[in-house]
Design a protein around this motif. Structure first.
Motif, PDB file in Angstrom:
ATOM      1  N   PRO A   1     -14.171 -12.474  34.802  1.00 34.16           N
ATOM      2  CA  PRO A   1     -13.402 -13.728  35.084  1.00 34.16           C
ATOM      3  C   PRO A   1     -14.809 -14.283  35.635  1.00 34.16           C
ATOM      4  O   PRO A   1     -15.205 -14.236  36.905  1.00 34.16           O
ATOM      5  CB  PRO A   1     -12.021 -14.069  35.249  1.00 34.16           C
ATOM      6  CG  PRO A   1     -11.867 -13.122  36.231  1.00 34.16           C
ATOM      7  CD  PRO A   1     -12.083 -11.967  35.777  1.00 34.16           C
ATOM      8  N   SER A   2     -15.371 -15.198  34.867  1.00 39.82           N
ATOM      9  CA  SER A   2     -16.959 -16.299  35.652  1.00 39.82           C
ATOM     10  C   SER A   2     -16.128 -17.143  36.676  1.00 39.82           C
ATOM     11  O   SER A   2     -14.445 -17.145  35.892  1.00 39.82           O
ATOM     12  CB  SER A   2     -17.437 -16.182  34.732  1.00 39.82           C
ATOM     13  OG  SER A   2     -16.930 -17.099  33.527  1.00 39.82           O
ATOM     14  N   ARG A   3     -16.819 -17.828  36.814  1.00 36.19           N
ATOM     15  CA  ARG A   3     -16.307 -19.391  37.214  1.00 36.19           C
ATOM     16  C   ARG A   3     -15.669 -19.992  36.323  1.00 36.19           C
ATOM     17  O   ARG A   3     -14.452 -21.207  36.639  1.00 36.19           O
ATOM     18  CB  ARG A   3     -17.173 -19.862  38.377  1.00 36.19           C
ATOM     19  CG  ARG A   3     -17.451 -18.716  39.216  1.00 36.19           C
ATOM     20  CD  ARG A   3     -18.216 -19.629  40.442  1.00 36.19           C
ATOM     21  NE  ARG A   3     -18.914 -19.174  41.552  1.00 36.19           N
ATOM     22  CZ  ARG A   3     -19.505 -19.164  42.316  1.00 36.19           C
ATOM     23  NH1 ARG A   3     -20.596 -20.710  42.713  1.00 36.19           N
ATOM     24  NH2 ARG A   3     -19.736 -18.717  43.732  1.00 36.19           N
ATOM     25  N   GLN A   4     -16.536 -20.409  35.307  1.00 42.75           N
ATOM     26  CA  GLN A   4     -15.977 -21.592  33.680  1.00 42.75           C
ATOM     27  C   GLN A   4     -14.828 -21.125  33.819  1.00 42.75           C
ATOM     28  O   GLN A   4     -13.606 -21.747  33.498  1.00 42.75           O
ATOM     29  CB  GLN A   4     -16.492 -21.902  33.203  1.00 42.75           C
ATOM     30  CG  GLN A   4     -17.757 -20.610  32.652  1.00 42.75           C
ATOM     31  CD  GLN A   4     -18.527 -19.979  32.976  1.00 42.75           C
ATOM     32  OE1 GLN A   4     -18.977 -19.757  34.070  1.00 42.75           O
ATOM     33  NE2 GLN A   4     -19.842 -20.495  32.193  1.00 42.75           N
ATOM     34  N   ALA A   5     -14.558 -19.471  33.578  1.00 41.13           N
ATOM     35  CA  ALA A   5     -12.941 -18.638  32.937  1.00 41.13           C
ATOM     36  C   ALA A   5     -12.316 -19.026  34.136  1.00 41.13           C
ATOM     37  O   ALA A   5     -11.028 -19.425  34.138  1.00 41.13           O
ATOM     38  CB  ALA A   5     -13.422 -17.832  32.377  1.00 41.13           C
ATOM     39  N   GLN A   6     -12.325 -18.928  35.633  1.00 37.86           N
ATOM     40  CA  GLN A   6     -11.532 -19.104  36.575  1.00 37.86           C
ATOM     41  C   GLN A   6     -10.847 -21.082  36.144  1.00 37.86           C
ATOM     42  O   GLN A   6      -9.892 -21.155  36.104  1.00 37.86           O
ATOM     43  CB  GLN A   6     -11.510 -19.084  37.814  1.00 37.86           C
ATOM     44  CG  GLN A   6     -11.910 -17.384  37.752  1.00 37.86           C
ATOM     45  CD  GLN A   6     -12.264 -16.892  38.796  1.00 37.86           C
ATOM     46  OE1 GLN A   6     -11.493 -17.242  40.477  1.00 37.86           O
ATOM     47  NE2 GLN A   6     -12.827 -16.221  39.719  1.00 37.86           N
ATOM     48  N   CYS A   7     -11.651 -22.000  36.105  1.00 36.88           N
ATOM     49  CA  CYS A   7     -11.344 -23.166  35.491  1.00 36.88           C
ATOM     50  C   CYS A   7     -10.584 -22.998  34.795  1.00 36.88           C
ATOM     51  O   CYS A   7      -9.656 -24.079  34.710  1.00 36.88           O
ATOM     52  CB  CYS A   7     -12.844 -24.240  35.506  1.00 36.88           C
ATOM     53  SG  CYS A   7     -14.030 -24.104  37.115  1.00 36.88           S
ATOM     54  N   ALA A   8     -11.307 -23.015  33.134  1.00 33.07           N
ATOM     55  CA  ALA A   8     -10.177 -23.336  32.209  1.00 33.07           C
ATOM     56  C   ALA A   8      -9.109 -22.286  32.364  1.00 33.07           C
ATOM     57  O   ALA A   8      -8.345 -23.411  32.193  1.00 33.07           O
ATOM     58  CB  ALA A   8     -11.087 -21.731  30.593  1.00 33.07           C
ATOM     59  N   ALA A   9      -8.478 -20.911  32.940  1.00 35.91           N
ATOM     60  CA  ALA A   9      -7.823 -20.686  33.278  1.00 35.91           C
ATOM     61  C   ALA A   9      -6.637 -21.399  34.397  1.00 35.91           C
ATOM     62  O   ALA A   9      -5.378 -21.332  34.620  1.00 35.91           O
ATOM     63  CB  ALA A   9      -7.542 -18.922  33.870  1.00 35.91           C
ATOM     64  N   GLY A  10      -6.857 -22.555  35.142  1.00 31.43           N
ATOM     65  CA  GLY A  10      -6.769 -23.315  36.784  1.00 31.43           C
ATOM     66  C   GLY A  10      -6.199 -22.308  37.224  1.00 31.43           C
ATOM     67  O   GLY A  10      -5.964 -22.904  38.684  1.00 31.43           O
TER      68      GLY A  10
ATOM     69  N   TYR B   1     -25.010 -20.009  31.275  1.00 32.19           N
ATOM     70  CA  TYR B   1     -25.030 -19.484  32.566  1.00 32.19           C
ATOM     71  C   TYR B   1     -23.751 -19.098  32.711  1.00 32.19           C
ATOM     72  O   TYR B   1     -22.554 -20.256  32.381  1.00 32.19           O
ATOM     73  CB  TYR B   1     -25.494 -20.774  33.664  1.00 32.19           C
ATOM     74  CG  TYR B   1     -27.223 -20.073  32.804  1.00 32.19           C
ATOM     75  CD1 TYR B   1     -28.080 -20.189  34.189  1.00 32.19           C
ATOM     76  CD2 TYR B   1     -27.792 -21.575  32.767  1.00 32.19           C
ATOM     77  CE1 TYR B   1     -29.608 -20.017  33.785  1.00 32.19           C
ATOM     78  CE2 TYR B   1     -29.187 -21.777  31.918  1.00 32.19           C
ATOM     79  CZ  TYR B   1     -30.184 -21.038  32.804  1.00 32.19           C
ATOM     80  OH  TYR B   1     -31.186 -21.601  32.895  1.00 32.19           O
ATOM     81  N   ALA B   2     -23.400 -18.701  34.073  1.00 29.27           N
ATOM     82  CA  ALA B   2     -22.634 -17.498  34.344  1.00 29.27           C
ATOM     83  C   ALA B   2     -22.001 -17.136  35.617  1.00 29.27           C
ATOM     84  O   ALA B   2     -23.270 -16.480  35.695  1.00 29.27           O
ATOM     85  CB  ALA B   2     -21.327 -16.903  33.344  1.00 29.27           C
ATOM     86  N   CYS B   3     -21.610 -17.018  36.519  1.00 31.12           N
ATOM     87  CA  CYS B   3     -21.030 -16.855  37.865  1.00 31.12           C
ATOM     88  C   CYS B   3     -19.898 -15.941  37.269  1.00 31.12           C
ATOM     89  O   CYS B   3     -18.859 -16.754  37.628  1.00 31.12           O
ATOM     90  CB  CYS B   3     -21.749 -17.500  39.164  1.00 31.12           C
ATOM     91  SG  CYS B   3     -23.421 -18.396  39.171  1.00 31.12           S
ATOM     92  N   ILE B   4     -20.120 -14.512  38.881  1.00 29.75           N
ATOM     93  CA  ILE B   4     -18.983 -13.983  38.723  1.00 29.75           C
ATOM     94  C   ILE B   4     -19.334 -12.885  39.874  1.00 29.75           C
ATOM     95  O   ILE B   4     -19.896 -12.486  40.245  1.00 29.75           O
ATOM     96  CB  ILE B   4     -19.296 -12.726  37.532  1.00 29.75           C
ATOM     97  CG1 ILE B   4     -18.931 -13.362  36.282  1.00 29.75           C
ATOM     98  CG2 ILE B   4     -17.625 -12.105  37.752  1.00 29.75           C
ATOM     99  CD1 ILE B   4     -20.968 -12.905  35.751  1.00 29.75           C
ATOM    100  N   ASP B   5     -17.821 -14.064  41.072  1.00 26.89           N
ATOM    101  CA  ASP B   5     -17.828 -13.234  42.523  1.00 26.89           C
ATOM    102  C   ASP B   5     -16.828 -12.001  41.352  1.00 26.89           C
ATOM    103  O   ASP B   5     -16.106 -12.128  41.489  1.00 26.89           O
ATOM    104  CB  ASP B   5     -16.603 -14.086  42.405  1.00 26.89           C
ATOM    105  CG  ASP B   5     -17.663 -15.633  43.267  1.00 26.89           C
ATOM    106  OD1 ASP B   5     -18.346 -16.053  43.704  1.00 26.89           O
ATOM    107  OD2 ASP B   5     -17.439 -16.828  42.029  1.00 26.89           O
ATOM    108  N   VAL B   6     -17.506 -11.040  42.847  1.00 25.10           N
ATOM    109  CA  VAL B   6     -17.449  -9.567  42.345  1.00 25.10           C
ATOM    110  C   VAL B   6     -17.365  -8.628  43.713  1.00 25.10           C
ATOM    111  O   VAL B   6     -17.549  -9.568  44.504  1.00 25.10           O
ATOM    112  CB  VAL B   6     -17.980  -8.787  41.220  1.00 25.10           C
ATOM    113  CG1 VAL B   6     -17.710  -9.354  39.987  1.00 25.10           C
ATOM    114  CG2 VAL B   6     -19.436  -8.862  41.784  1.00 25.10           C
TER     115      VAL B   6
END
Length: 172
Positions: free
Chosen positions: A38-47, A163-168
Motif C-alpha cells: 500500500p502506497s501512501r495514497q492507498a493508505q489515505c483512501a483506506a482510512g 507519483y506514489a511513495c511506498i514505505d517498506v
C-alpha cells in the motif's frame, strides 16, 4: 423526405458541432496509484492514515516528469510528503512485486522506482497502453531496512507522470 424532416436534419447537422465545441471538456476522473504494497495514497483512501483530498482521489497524484516528491508537486496532496505522518511500513523481501491500480490507461513510456536516493528499477513500455493493473518485480539490491520508495509512471504522450511513495522494511 418531407420538408420538416429535412429542416430538422439540417439543423442537427449545424447545431451538433457547435454544441460539441462549446460544451466544457470533461476531465479524466482518474489515473493510477500503487495499491500493493500500500502506497501512501492507498493508505489515505483506506482510512489507515488521516488525510485530506487525496483520500478521495488516490489515483490523482500527477505532476511534471522528474520530480522527487510523493505529492508530485501538487499542493493539494502535500500531506503525502510528510514522513512523520504515521505511514504504515510494510515488510517486504529483497525482491518485491509492486502493483499499480490504473483507472485511466495512458500510453506509457517508463515506470521508475527509487529508494535510498538511487534508481533501483526501470521498466520501458515503449508507448504501450497498459491494462487495468500493472505489476513489476523490483529488486532492492543491497538495500535493507526501512526505505521510502518513490515510484513514477511516465506518460508517453504528455510531459506528466503519476507519483506514489511506498514505505517498506526490506528484509523486515
Amino acid at each position: 423526405m418531407n420538408n420538416k424532416r429535412k429542416l430538422a436534419v439540417a439543423l442537427g447537422a449545424v447545431v451538433a458541432p457547435v454544441l460539441a465545441i462549446s460544451l466544457p471538456a470533461s476531465s479524466a476522473s482518474a489515473h493510477g496509484y500503487i495499491s500493493s504494497p500500500p502506497s501512501r495514497q492507498a493508505q489515505c483512501a483506506a482510512g489507515t492514515v488521516g488525510c485530506g483530498d487525496i483520500t478521495y482521489e488516490p489515483q490523482s497524484v500527477e505532476g511534471p516528469k522528474g520530480l522527487t516528491s510523493c505529492s508530485g508537486g501538487n499542493s493539494r496532496f502535500s500531506e503525502l510528503d510528510d514522513d512523520s505522518k504515521g505511514w504504515t511500513v510494510t515488510p517486504v523481501n529483497s525482491t518485491t512485486t509492486f502493483q499499480w491500480q490504473l483507472t485511466a490507461r495512458h500510453s506509457t513510456s517508463t515506470w521508475e522506482y527509487y529508494a535510498g536516493g538511487q534508481k533501483i528499477a526501470e521498466f520501458d513500455d515503449n508507448g504501450a497502453q497498459p491494462g487495468a493493473t500493472v505489476s513489476h518485480d523490483v529488486n532492492f539490491g543491497g538495500l535493507t531496512g526501512q526505505q521510502k520508495v518513490l515510484a513514477f509512471w511516465n506518460i508517453a504522450d504528455t510531459s506528466n507522470a503519476f507519483y506514489a511513495c511506498i514505505d517498506v522494511n526490506v528484509g523486515g
